[in-house]
Write a protein that holds these residues in place. Structure first.
Motif, PDB file in Angstrom:
ATOM      1  N   PRO A 151     -39.709 -40.043  63.345  1.00 48.03           N
ATOM      2  CA  PRO A 151     -40.836 -40.225  64.265  1.00 48.03           C
ATOM      3  C   PRO A 151     -41.335 -38.894  64.819  1.00 48.03           C
ATOM      4  CG  PRO A 151     -38.782 -40.783  65.367  1.00 48.03           C
ATOM      5  CD  PRO A 151     -38.420 -40.405  63.959  1.00 48.03           C
ATOM      6  N   GLU A 152     -42.191 -38.244  64.037  1.00 48.57           N
ATOM      7  CA  GLU A 152     -42.614 -36.888  64.405  1.00 48.57           C
ATOM      8  C   GLU A 152     -43.463 -36.840  65.676  1.00 48.57           C
ATOM      9  OE1 GLU A 152     -45.290 -38.949  61.782  1.00 48.57           O
ATOM     10  OE2 GLU A 152     -43.328 -38.147  61.239  1.00 48.57           O
ATOM     11  N   LEU A 153     -43.991 -37.987  66.111  1.00 50.12           N
ATOM     12  CA  LEU A 153     -44.786 -38.013  67.340  1.00 50.12           C
ATOM     13  C   LEU A 153     -43.959 -38.363  68.579  1.00 50.12           C
ATOM     14  CD1 LEU A 153     -47.949 -39.875  65.974  1.00 50.12           C
ATOM     15  CD2 LEU A 153     -47.601 -37.409  66.224  1.00 50.12           C
ATOM     16  N   ASP A 154     -42.672 -38.624  68.392  1.00 51.67           N
ATOM     17  CA  ASP A 154     -41.816 -38.998  69.522  1.00 51.67           C
ATOM     18  C   ASP A 154     -41.480 -37.764  70.362  1.00 51.67           C
ATOM     19  OD1 ASP A 154     -39.809 -41.349  70.488  1.00 51.67           O
ATOM     20  OD2 ASP A 154     -38.836 -39.401  70.661  1.00 51.67           O
ATOM     21  N   LEU A 155     -41.785 -37.832  71.652  1.00 46.41           N
ATOM     22  CA  LEU A 155     -41.588 -36.673  72.527  1.00 46.41           C
ATOM     23  C   LEU A 155     -40.112 -36.277  72.611  1.00 46.41           C
ATOM     24  CD1 LEU A 155     -42.901 -34.601  74.383  1.00 46.41           C
ATOM     25  CD2 LEU A 155     -42.679 -36.240  76.265  1.00 46.41           C
ATOM     26  N   GLY A 156     -39.221 -37.260  72.646  1.00 44.81           N
ATOM     27  CA  GLY A 156     -37.787 -36.961  72.714  1.00 44.81           C
ATOM     28  C   GLY A 156     -37.307 -36.196  71.486  1.00 44.81           C
ATOM     29  N   VAL A 157     -37.729 -36.642  70.315  1.00 44.95           N
ATOM     30  CA  VAL A 157     -37.339 -35.951  69.080  1.00 44.95           C
ATOM     31  C   VAL A 157     -37.952 -34.559  69.042  1.00 44.95           C
ATOM     32  CG1 VAL A 157     -37.421 -36.015  66.550  1.00 44.95           C
ATOM     33  CG2 VAL A 157     -36.989 -38.114  67.817  1.00 44.95           C
ATOM     34  N   GLN A 158     -39.198 -34.438  69.503  1.00 48.48           N
ATOM     35  CA  GLN A 158     -39.836 -33.115  69.551  1.00 48.48           C
ATOM     36  C   GLN A 158     -39.065 -32.159  70.471  1.00 48.48           C
ATOM     37  OE1 GLN A 158     -43.837 -33.921  70.836  1.00 48.48           O
ATOM     38  NE2 GLN A 158     -44.542 -34.545  68.810  1.00 48.48           N
ATOM     39  N   LYS A 159     -38.689 -32.659  71.657  1.00 48.20           N
ATOM     40  CA  LYS A 159     -37.934 -31.818  72.601  1.00 48.20           C
ATOM     41  C   LYS A 159     -36.584 -31.415  72.009  1.00 48.20           C
ATOM     42  CE  LYS A 159     -39.857 -33.406  77.005  1.00 48.20           C
ATOM     43  NZ  LYS A 159     -39.595 -34.193  78.246  1.00 48.20           N
ATOM     44  N   ALA A 160     -35.947 -32.351  71.311  1.00 49.95           N
ATOM     45  CA  ALA A 160     -34.642 -32.057  70.707  1.00 49.95           C
ATOM     46  C   ALA A 160     -34.764 -31.004  69.618  1.00 49.95           C
ATOM     47  CB  ALA A 160     -34.023 -33.339  70.149  1.00 49.95           C
ATOM     48  N   VAL A 161     -35.813 -31.092  68.804  1.00 47.32           N
ATOM     49  CA  VAL A 161     -36.043 -30.097  67.749  1.00 47.32           C
ATOM     50  C   VAL A 161     -36.340 -28.735  68.376  1.00 47.32           C
ATOM     51  CG1 VAL A 161     -37.653 -29.376  65.933  1.00 47.32           C
ATOM     52  CG2 VAL A 161     -36.765 -31.707  65.946  1.00 47.32           C
ATOM     53  N   GLN A 162     -37.155 -28.727  69.432  1.00 50.11           N
ATOM     54  CA  GLN A 162     -37.466 -27.474  70.131  1.00 50.11           C
ATOM     55  C   GLN A 162     -36.180 -26.803  70.617  1.00 50.11           C
ATOM     56  OE1 GLN A 162     -39.540 -27.940  73.857  1.00 50.11           O
ATOM     57  NE2 GLN A 162     -40.173 -25.798  73.955  1.00 50.11           N
ATOM     58  N   LYS A 163     -35.307 -27.592  71.206  1.00 52.75           N
ATOM     59  CA  LYS A 163     -34.042 -27.071  71.732  1.00 52.75           C
ATOM     60  C   LYS A 163     -33.127 -26.613  70.596  1.00 52.75           C
ATOM     61  CE  LYS A 163     -30.266 -28.633  74.765  1.00 52.75           C
ATOM     62  NZ  LYS A 163     -29.715 -29.819  75.455  1.00 52.75           N
ATOM     63  N   LEU A 164     -33.026 -27.428  69.552  1.00 52.66           N
ATOM     64  CA  LEU A 164     -32.142 -27.133  68.419  1.00 52.66           C
ATOM     65  C   LEU A 164     -32.574 -25.857  67.705  1.00 52.66           C
ATOM     66  CD1 LEU A 164     -29.753 -28.535  66.769  1.00 52.66           C
ATOM     67  CD2 LEU A 164     -31.557 -29.251  65.189  1.00 52.66           C
ATOM     68  N   LEU A 170     -43.145 -26.812  72.122  1.00 51.71           N
ATOM     69  CA  LEU A 170     -42.860 -28.026  71.360  1.00 51.71           C
ATOM     70  C   LEU A 170     -43.423 -27.880  69.946  1.00 51.71           C
ATOM     71  CD1 LEU A 170     -43.696 -30.998  73.779  1.00 51.71           C
ATOM     72  CD2 LEU A 170     -41.447 -30.416  72.871  1.00 51.71           C
ATOM     73  N   PRO A 171     -42.692 -28.332  68.942  1.00 52.83           N
ATOM     74  CA  PRO A 171     -43.209 -28.246  67.575  1.00 52.83           C
ATOM     75  C   PRO A 171     -44.441 -29.134  67.398  1.00 52.83           C
ATOM     76  CG  PRO A 171     -41.178 -29.538  67.641  1.00 52.83           C
ATOM     77  CD  PRO A 171     -41.355 -28.939  68.998  1.00 52.83           C
ATOM     78  N   THR A 172     -45.360 -28.695  66.558  1.00 50.60           N
ATOM     79  CA  THR A 172     -46.550 -29.486  66.254  1.00 50.60           C
ATOM     80  C   THR A 172     -46.161 -30.623  65.304  1.00 50.60           C
ATOM     81  OG1 THR A 172     -47.080 -28.187  64.294  1.00 50.60           O
ATOM     82  CG2 THR A 172     -47.981 -27.409  66.410  1.00 50.60           C
ATOM     83  N   PRO A 173     -46.987 -31.672  65.185  1.00 51.01           N
ATOM     84  CA  PRO A 173     -46.696 -32.736  64.218  1.00 51.01           C
ATOM     85  C   PRO A 173     -46.488 -32.201  62.802  1.00 51.01           C
ATOM     86  CG  PRO A 173     -48.414 -33.468  65.714  1.00 51.01           C
ATOM     87  CD  PRO A 173     -48.167 -32.015  66.029  1.00 51.01           C
ATOM     88  N   LYS A 174     -47.280 -31.160  62.437  1.00 50.41           N
ATOM     89  CA  LYS A 174     -47.139 -30.562  61.099  1.00 50.41           C
ATOM     90  C   LYS A 174     -45.758 -29.909  60.946  1.00 50.41           C
ATOM     91  CE  LYS A 174     -49.738 -27.626  57.897  1.00 50.41           C
ATOM     92  NZ  LYS A 174     -50.904 -26.712  57.755  1.00 50.41           N
ATOM     93  N   MET A 176     -43.128 -30.717  62.652  1.00 50.64           N
ATOM     94  CA  MET A 176     -42.150 -31.807  62.688  1.00 50.64           C
ATOM     95  C   MET A 176     -42.001 -32.451  61.310  1.00 50.64           C
ATOM     96  SD  MET A 176     -40.669 -32.271  65.657  1.00 50.64           S
ATOM     97  CE  MET A 176     -40.195 -33.995  65.765  1.00 50.64           C
ATOM     98  N   THR A 177     -43.116 -32.655  60.645  1.00 50.24           N
ATOM     99  CA  THR A 177     -43.078 -33.267  59.307  1.00 50.24           C
ATOM    100  C   THR A 177     -42.300 -32.375  58.338  1.00 50.24           C
ATOM    101  OG1 THR A 177     -45.189 -34.385  59.695  1.00 50.24           O
ATOM    102  CG2 THR A 177     -44.502 -34.142  57.413  1.00 50.24           C
ATOM    103  N   LYS A 178     -42.560 -31.061  58.438  1.00 43.60           N
ATOM    104  CA  LYS A 178     -41.875 -30.107  57.556  1.00 43.60           C
ATOM    105  C   LYS A 178     -40.369 -30.078  57.843  1.00 43.60           C
ATOM    106  CE  LYS A 178     -42.264 -25.322  55.927  1.00 43.60           C
ATOM    107  NZ  LYS A 178     -42.933 -24.014  56.136  1.00 43.60           N
TER     108      LYS A 178
END
Length: 203
Positions: A151-164, A170-174, A176-178
């Motif tokens: 779920p690339e549009l999910d804010l929680g997953v985006q925040k987790a990827v940013q932290k990781l 925050l990562p862009t949807p593009k 996130m997809t990559k």
């Protein structure tokens, strides 16, 4: 499959591997009770609400049928004022009634989504007003138990990827997809661990 998925994720992303080690066993269990229609109604009710608020309002909806899940026919009979009094916004009442109408008249094959592949499930669900890609992805993950949904549009997953990934923004949807592509074919597992990573204490 869990062991194979986790082995793949650790190899694909050592940083996520560290998260997996800290979080422990994978515990996403698809919600099996009720019908697909019930689950999607619950998803619509819960949009943009905290978990507790969503549960409270959904329980009020169940109470309209004596604690049971209302059928599509029931939702068509419920007056708008009754659903509003249960806590649904005007928009959500419209969405639920459209879902009920299309399920009732057979124009939406919602009870057969378990027989469809992921893109067909997405296409079927997003054809309903009020159901966007995020809600459809949640159905794929938490109802149908599909292993490769990110779920690339999910804010929680985006925040987790940013932290990781130690990203400044925050990562862009593009992006996130990559990033998600590196986790395929076990993107659901990656998303679950990313959500859990936000609950870990800071090291």
């Amino acid at each position: 499959m869990h062991r194979k998925a986790i082995k793949h994720l650790r190899a694909a992303d050592p940083a996520l591997g560290e998260v997996i080690a800290r979080v422990g066993p994978y515990k996403l269990v698809p919600r099996a009770e009720g019908t697909h229609f019930d689950h999607v109604v619950r998803s619509i009710v819960g949009q943009q609400l905290s978990g507790q608020a969503a549960r409270t309002i959904y329980q009020r909806v169940l109470d309209l049928k004596g604690g049971k899940c209302p059928t599509p026919a029931d939702f068509l009979k419920f007056p708008v004022a009754t659903l509003r009094a249960a806590g649904l916004s005007g928009r959500k009442v419209e969405y639920v009634k459209e879902l009920a109408q299309r399920t009732h008249d057979g124009s939406l094959a919602i009870q057969k989504i378990h027989e469809m592949d992921d893109p067909a499930v997405m296409e079927t669900l997003v054809s309903v007003r009020g159901i966007g890609p995020w809600t459809a992805q949640m159905v794929l993950m938490f109802r149908l138990g599909r292993p490769d949904v990110f779920p690339e549009l999910d804010l929680g997953v985006q925040k987790a990827v940013q932290k990781l990934r130690r990203m400044r923004k925050l990562p862009t949807p593009k992006q996130m997809t990559k990033i998600g592509a590196t986790y395929a074919p076990y993107r659901t597992y990656a998303a679950w661990y990313l959500w859990r990573s936000l609950e870990l204490p800071e090291e």
